[in-house]
Motif scaffolding. Structure first.
Motif, PDB file in Angstrom:
ATOM      1  N   GLY A   1       0.780  -1.226   0.000  1.00 17.73           N
ATOM      2  CA  GLY A   1       0.000   0.000   0.000  1.00 17.73           C
ATOM      3  C   GLY A   1       0.810   1.273   0.000  1.00 17.73           C
ATOM      4  N   LYS A   2       2.127   1.179   0.069  1.00  8.84           N
ATOM      5  CA  LYS A   2       2.936   2.396   0.057  1.00  8.84           C
ATOM      6  C   LYS A   2       2.900   3.054  -1.320  1.00  8.84           C
ATOM      7  N   ARG A   3       2.967   4.373  -1.312  1.00  5.77           N
ATOM      8  CA  ARG A   3       3.062   5.149  -2.549  1.00  5.77           C
ATOM      9  C   ARG A   3       4.538   5.261  -2.949  1.00  5.77           C
ATOM     10  N   ARG A   4       4.806   5.509  -4.226  1.00  9.09           N
ATOM     11  CA  ARG A   4       6.205   5.578  -4.675  1.00  9.09           C
ATOM     12  C   ARG A   4       6.474   6.907  -5.371  1.00  9.09           C
ATOM     13  N   VAL A   5       7.608   7.529  -4.993  1.00 10.54           N
ATOM     14  CA  VAL A   5       8.062   8.796  -5.569  1.00 10.54           C
ATOM     15  C   VAL A   5       9.448   8.571  -6.155  1.00 10.54           C
ATOM     16  N   TRP A   6       9.621   8.960  -7.407  1.00  5.01           N
ATOM     17  CA  TRP A   6      10.918   8.842  -8.097  1.00  5.01           C
ATOM     18  C   TRP A   6      11.455  10.249  -8.351  1.00  5.01           C
ATOM     19  N   ILE A   7      12.740  10.464  -8.045  1.00  5.85           N
ATOM     20  CA  ILE A   7      13.386  11.758  -8.296  1.00  5.85           C
ATOM     21  C   ILE A   7      14.758  11.489  -8.881  1.00  5.85           C
ATOM     22  N   HIS A   8      15.102  12.170  -9.979  1.00  2.83           N
ATOM     23  CA  HIS A   8      16.470  12.058 -10.468  1.00  2.83           C
ATOM     24  C   HIS A   8      17.065  13.442 -10.730  1.00  2.83           C
ATOM     25  N   THR A   9      18.369  13.502 -10.530  1.00  2.00           N
ATOM     26  CA  THR A   9      19.096  14.749 -10.698  1.00  2.00           C
ATOM     27  C   THR A   9      20.406  14.467 -11.410  1.00  2.00           C
ATOM     28  N   CYS A  10      21.062  15.516 -11.897  1.00  2.00           N
ATOM     29  CA  CYS A  10      22.360  15.404 -12.572  1.00  2.00           C
ATOM     30  C   CYS A  10      22.249  14.740 -13.930  1.00  2.00           C
ATOM     31  N   VAL A  11      21.072  14.752 -14.565  1.00  2.00           N
ATOM     32  CA  VAL A  11      21.014  14.406 -15.981  1.00  2.00           C
ATOM     33  C   VAL A  11      21.912  15.367 -16.755  1.00  2.00           C
ATOM     34  N   HIS A  12      21.830  16.654 -16.421  1.00  2.00           N
ATOM     35  CA  HIS A  12      22.772  17.665 -16.899  1.00  2.00           C
ATOM     36  C   HIS A  12      23.703  17.975 -15.725  1.00  2.00           C
ATOM     37  N   PRO A  13      24.949  17.527 -15.776  1.00  2.00           N
ATOM     38  CA  PRO A  13      25.754  17.366 -14.565  1.00  2.00           C
ATOM     39  C   PRO A  13      26.140  18.630 -13.821  1.00  2.00           C
ATOM     40  N   ALA A  14      26.250  19.785 -14.484  1.00  2.00           N
ATOM     41  CA  ALA A  14      26.618  20.998 -13.755  1.00  2.00           C
ATOM     42  C   ALA A  14      25.431  21.947 -13.573  1.00  2.00           C
ATOM     43  N   GLU A  15      24.219  21.439 -13.722  1.00  2.00           N
ATOM     44  CA  GLU A  15      23.028  22.216 -13.351  1.00  2.00           C
ATOM     45  C   GLU A  15      22.834  22.017 -11.854  1.00  2.00           C
ATOM     46  N   ASN A  16      23.653  22.725 -11.079  1.00  2.16           N
ATOM     47  CA  ASN A  16      23.895  22.343  -9.697  1.00  2.16           C
ATOM     48  C   ASN A  16      22.787  22.715  -8.722  1.00  2.16           C
ATOM     49  N   THR A  17      21.831  23.568  -9.116  1.00  7.16           N
ATOM     50  CA  THR A  17      20.701  23.795  -8.210  1.00  7.16           C
ATOM     51  C   THR A  17      20.008  22.466  -7.919  1.00  7.16           C
ATOM     52  N   ALA A  18      20.015  21.568  -8.898  1.00  8.49           N
ATOM     53  CA  ALA A  18      19.352  20.272  -8.724  1.00  8.49           C
ATOM     54  C   ALA A  18      20.025  19.452  -7.634  1.00  8.49           C
ATOM     55  N   HIS A  19      21.351  19.468  -7.595  1.00  5.90           N
ATOM     56  CA  HIS A  19      22.068  18.712  -6.566  1.00  5.90           C
ATOM     57  C   HIS A  19      21.703  19.200  -5.170  1.00  5.90           C
ATOM     58  N   TYR A  20      21.698  20.508  -4.999  1.00  7.99           N
ATOM     59  CA  TYR A  20      21.435  21.041  -3.663  1.00  7.99           C
ATOM     60  C   TYR A  20      19.982  20.835  -3.256  1.00  7.99           C
ATOM     61  N   THR A  21      19.061  20.855  -4.210  1.00  2.00           N
ATOM     62  CA  THR A  21      17.671  20.531  -3.911  1.00  2.00           C
ATOM     63  C   THR A  21      17.565  19.086  -3.446  1.00  2.00           C
ATOM     64  N   MET A  22      18.254  18.193  -4.149  1.00 11.15           N
ATOM     65  CA  MET A  22      18.263  16.781  -3.753  1.00 11.15           C
ATOM     66  C   MET A  22      18.804  16.631  -2.338  1.00 11.15           C
ATOM     67  N   GLU A  23      19.918  17.303  -2.031  1.00 14.05           N
ATOM     68  CA  GLU A  23      20.493  17.217  -0.688  1.00 14.05           C
ATOM     69  C   GLU A  23      19.493  17.682   0.367  1.00 14.05           C
ATOM     70  N   GLY A  24      18.816  18.802   0.100  1.00 19.51           N
ATOM     71  CA  GLY A  24      17.871  19.321   1.078  1.00 19.51           C
ATOM     72  C   GLY A  24      16.749  18.346   1.354  1.00 19.51           C
ATOM     73  N   LEU A  25      16.217  17.724   0.301  1.00 21.56           N
ATOM     74  CA  LEU A  25      15.142  16.757   0.473  1.00 21.56           C
ATOM     75  C   LEU A  25      15.626  15.536   1.241  1.00 21.56           C
ATOM     76  N   VAL A  26      16.752  14.969   0.832  1.00 27.70           N
ATOM     77  CA  VAL A  26      17.244  13.745   1.469  1.00 27.70           C
ATOM     78  C   VAL A  26      17.609  14.004   2.930  1.00 27.70           C
ATOM     79  N   SER A  27      18.219  15.141   3.204  1.00 25.92           N
ATOM     80  CA  SER A  27      18.568  15.463   4.593  1.00 25.92           C
ATOM     81  C   SER A  27      17.312  15.571   5.453  1.00 25.92           C
ATOM     82  N   TRP A  28      16.254  16.148   4.892  1.00 24.73           N
ATOM     83  CA  TRP A  28      14.988  16.253   5.628  1.00 24.73           C
ATOM     84  C   TRP A  28      14.382  14.870   5.840  1.00 24.73           C
ATOM     85  N   LEU A  29      14.378  14.035   4.804  1.00 27.94           N
ATOM     86  CA  LEU A  29      13.790  12.702   4.925  1.00 27.94           C
ATOM     87  C   LEU A  29      14.497  11.861   5.978  1.00 27.94           C
ATOM     88  N   THR A  30      15.794  12.087   6.163  1.00 28.00           N
ATOM     89  CA  THR A  30      16.576  11.268   7.091  1.00 28.00           C
ATOM     90  C   THR A  30      16.858  11.979   8.407  1.00 28.00           C
TER      91      THR A  30
END
Length: 453
Positions: free
Chosen positions: A202-231
C-alpha cells in the motif's frame, strides 16, 4: 577530457631585486573537481592589476556541440597576494545571463572553504554575441588569501557527493543499489528511502532524479535538502516514510559530472533527449533508469505492487529569475503523439505546482511555463510516463504526475540577495512537505506538538 593540473607561467619584471609571485592557473589539484576551462586559450597579463582571460571550453572539448551546451566554468588560481585586483574576462561563453560568480578561499593554498557569492561589486558585464559572449568582472584578493577557486555558480563536485553519500548511508531508512554502469564504468546509484519496519504493502512511490545535466547544480542542492529532511528523524518525514517509498537517483550522469561537463555524458550525449527512445538509446545512464522505472510500473494489465505516482526531474536553467515548472497543456481526446497530456495528468501537475508553491517562497516567485511535452518526438521522462502508462486506457494503476522543475542562478527568496546553495537545500526540504501535501499525508491531530527522539 578532464583537465589535468597545469601551470601557465608568466615572465614578470623584478622590483627591488625581488621576484614577485604571480597568479598560476590550474585545472584541478586532483581529478573529479568538476573544473572546466580551456587552458590553451587562457592567459594572465601582469600590470598594475592582473588581467585574466578565461576561455570557456565545450563539454568533452567537443567543438561540434551546440554553443548553448557551453555553460560551465570552474578553475583555481594560486600564488595570490592579498590586495591584488583580478580583472576577469570569461570568454567564448554559451550563455548570456548575468550571474554573480562564486568563490572559495584558501589561506594555505591547500584547504579551501565553502563557496559563496563574490561581492556584489563583481556582478559581471556582458559583451559579444550569441555563442561568443564575454562576462567581465573584477575582484580584490582578501586579506590572508593566497589561492581561490572561482566558478560560474556553486560547484557540486564528485568529492562533495562522496562526502554527502557517506553521511546519507548511515541512515537506517536508506539503502543503495546500483542500477547500471556508465560508458566509463561508473555506477548509476539509486537510493531507496522508506521506513523498512513498515511493510511496503500500500505504500506510494516517488521517483526523483538529478544530474542528468551534470553541472546544473541547483538540482544537486535541492536533492540534498530533500534527502537530509527525509533522514532527519523529524516527525513529518518519519510519518511520510511510513507510507511512501522514495527512489532517488542522486547522480544520473556521473561521467559528465566527473569530467566537468555542463550538459552531456562522456560521449557528448544530452541524456534528457534520450527518453523518447527507451529501447534503442545508446546512453547507458538512461537505459538503466528506464529499466528500473519499468520494473516499478509493470504493464497496463499487471501494474507493479507499488507503481510510481510522482516523478520529479530536477534541472537548472538560464534566462529566468526564479524556479519554475514545465506544465504540459491539457489535450482532451489525446492520442499519440499529440502535444500536451490528458486533462487528468495536467490537473495533477497543476495540483503539484500549487503544493510546492504553497510550501516554498522561492518557487512561489516563479511562473510555470507551458509545454507540449516535446511533441512529436516526445523526448522527456514526463512524456514517457504519460504515453506508456497514464494515457493507456488499459492502465489500472494511478496516473503519474511527472514534471520538470528548473532551478535558476539568480536571486534568493528575499528577491534582493543573490541565491545560494542553501536556498536550494531549503527548497528541497520544502519539497518534502509539498510531497506530503500532494499525497494527502498529514500529521494526525493527536501527534501535533509531538517530538521524535
Amino acid at each position: 577530457m578532464h583537465l589535468r593540473p597545469l601551470v601557465t607561467h608568466l615572465c614578470l619584471s623584478l622590483l627591488a631585486a625581488a621576484a614577485w609571485a604571480q597568479p598560476v592557473l590550474v585545472g584541478a589539484p586532483a581529478s573529479g573537481e568538476q573544473m572546466r576551462f580551456d587552458p590553451s586559450l587562457s592567459s594572465v597579463v601582469a600590470g598594475s592589476d592582473w588581467d585574466i582571460t578565461i576561455r570557456m571550453q565545450d563539454d568533452n572539448e567537443n567543438t561540434s556541440l551546440d554553443y548553448t551546451y557551453r555553460r560551465w566554468w570552474h578553475l583555481q588560481i594560486e600564488n595570490l597576494t592579498p590586495g591584488d585586483i583580478l580583472n576577469f574576462d570569461i570568454t567564448h561563453a554559451g550563455y548570456d545571463s548575468i550571474i554573480l560568480p562564486t568563490w572559495s578561499l584558501s589561506t594555505d593554498g591547500v584547504n579551501f572553504g565553502a563557496h559563496s557569492r563574490l561581492p556584489v561589486s563583481a556582478v559581471p558585464t556582458r559583451t559579444g554575441s550569441a555563442g561568443n559572449w564575454t562576462h567581465s568582472f573584477s575582484v580584490q584578493v582578501p586579506a590572508g588569501v593566497v589561492a581561490i577557486r572561482l566558478a560560474k555558480w556553486f560547484p557540486y563536485t564528485p568529492a562533495m557527493f562522496s562526502d554527502y553519500r557517506t553521511t546519507v548511508l548511515t541512515s537506517p531508512h536508506v539503502s543503495e543499489s546500483v542500477i547500471g554502469t556508465t560508458a566509463l564504468g561508473r555506477p548509476v546509484r539509486m537510493w531507496t528511502i522508506t521506513d523498512t519496519s513498515v511493510p511496503d504493502t500500500g505504500k506510494r512511490r516517488v521517483w526523483i532524479h538529478t544530474c542528468v545535466h551534470p553541472a546544473e547544480n541547483t538540482a544537486h542542492y535541492t536533492m540534498e535538502g530533500l534527502v537530509s529532511w527525509l533522514t532527519s528523524g523529524q516527525l513529518e518525514p518519519e510519518l511520510l516514510l511510513d507510507s511512501v517509498i522514495f527512489n532517488i537517483i542522486p547522480v544520473a550522469n556521473p561521467d559528465g559530472q566527473w569530467l566537468g561537463n555542463y550538459r552531456t555524458n562522456s560521449n557528448s550525449v544530452n541524456l534528457e533527449n534520450e527518453w523518447g527512445y527507451p529501447y534503442t538509446t545508446s546512453a547507458e545512464e538512461v537505459s538503466a533508469m528506464i529499466s528500473q522505472i519499468e520494473a516499478f510500473m509493470g504493464t497496463a494489465g499487471s501494474p507493479g505492487s507499488n507503481p510510481i505516482e510522482i516523478i520529479l526531474n530536477l534541472h537548472s536553467t538560464h534566462g529566468n529569475g526564479y524556479p519554475f515548472h514545465f506544465v504540459h497543456y491539457a489535450t482532451p481526446g489525446w492520442t499519440y503523439p499529440d502535444g500536451g497530456v490528458i486533462p487528468e495528468v495536467n490537473a495533477l501537475e497543476v495540483s503539484w505546482v500549487n503544493a510546492l508553491s504553497n510550501r516554498s517562497p522561492l518557487v512561489d516567485l516563479g511562473s510555470s511555463q507551458s509545454s507540449s511535452a516535446g511533441a512529436p518526438s516526445r523526448p522527456f521522462v514526463e512524456s514517457m510516463m504519460h504515453d506508456r502508462w497514464s494515457s493507456d486506457p488499459a492502465w489500472t494503476g494511478p496516473k503519474v504526475m511527472a514534471i520538470t522543475l528548473e532551478g535558476t542562478y539568480w536571486r534568493g527568496p528575499d528577491t534582493v540577495n543573490w541565491g545560494t546553495d542553501d536556498d536550494y537545500r531549503q527548497m528541497g526540504e520544502e519539497m518534502g512537505f509539498a510531497i506530503a501535501d500532494f499525497l494527502g499525508i498529514t500529521v494526525p491531530a493527536e501527534l501535533t506538538g509531538f517530538t521524535m527522539r
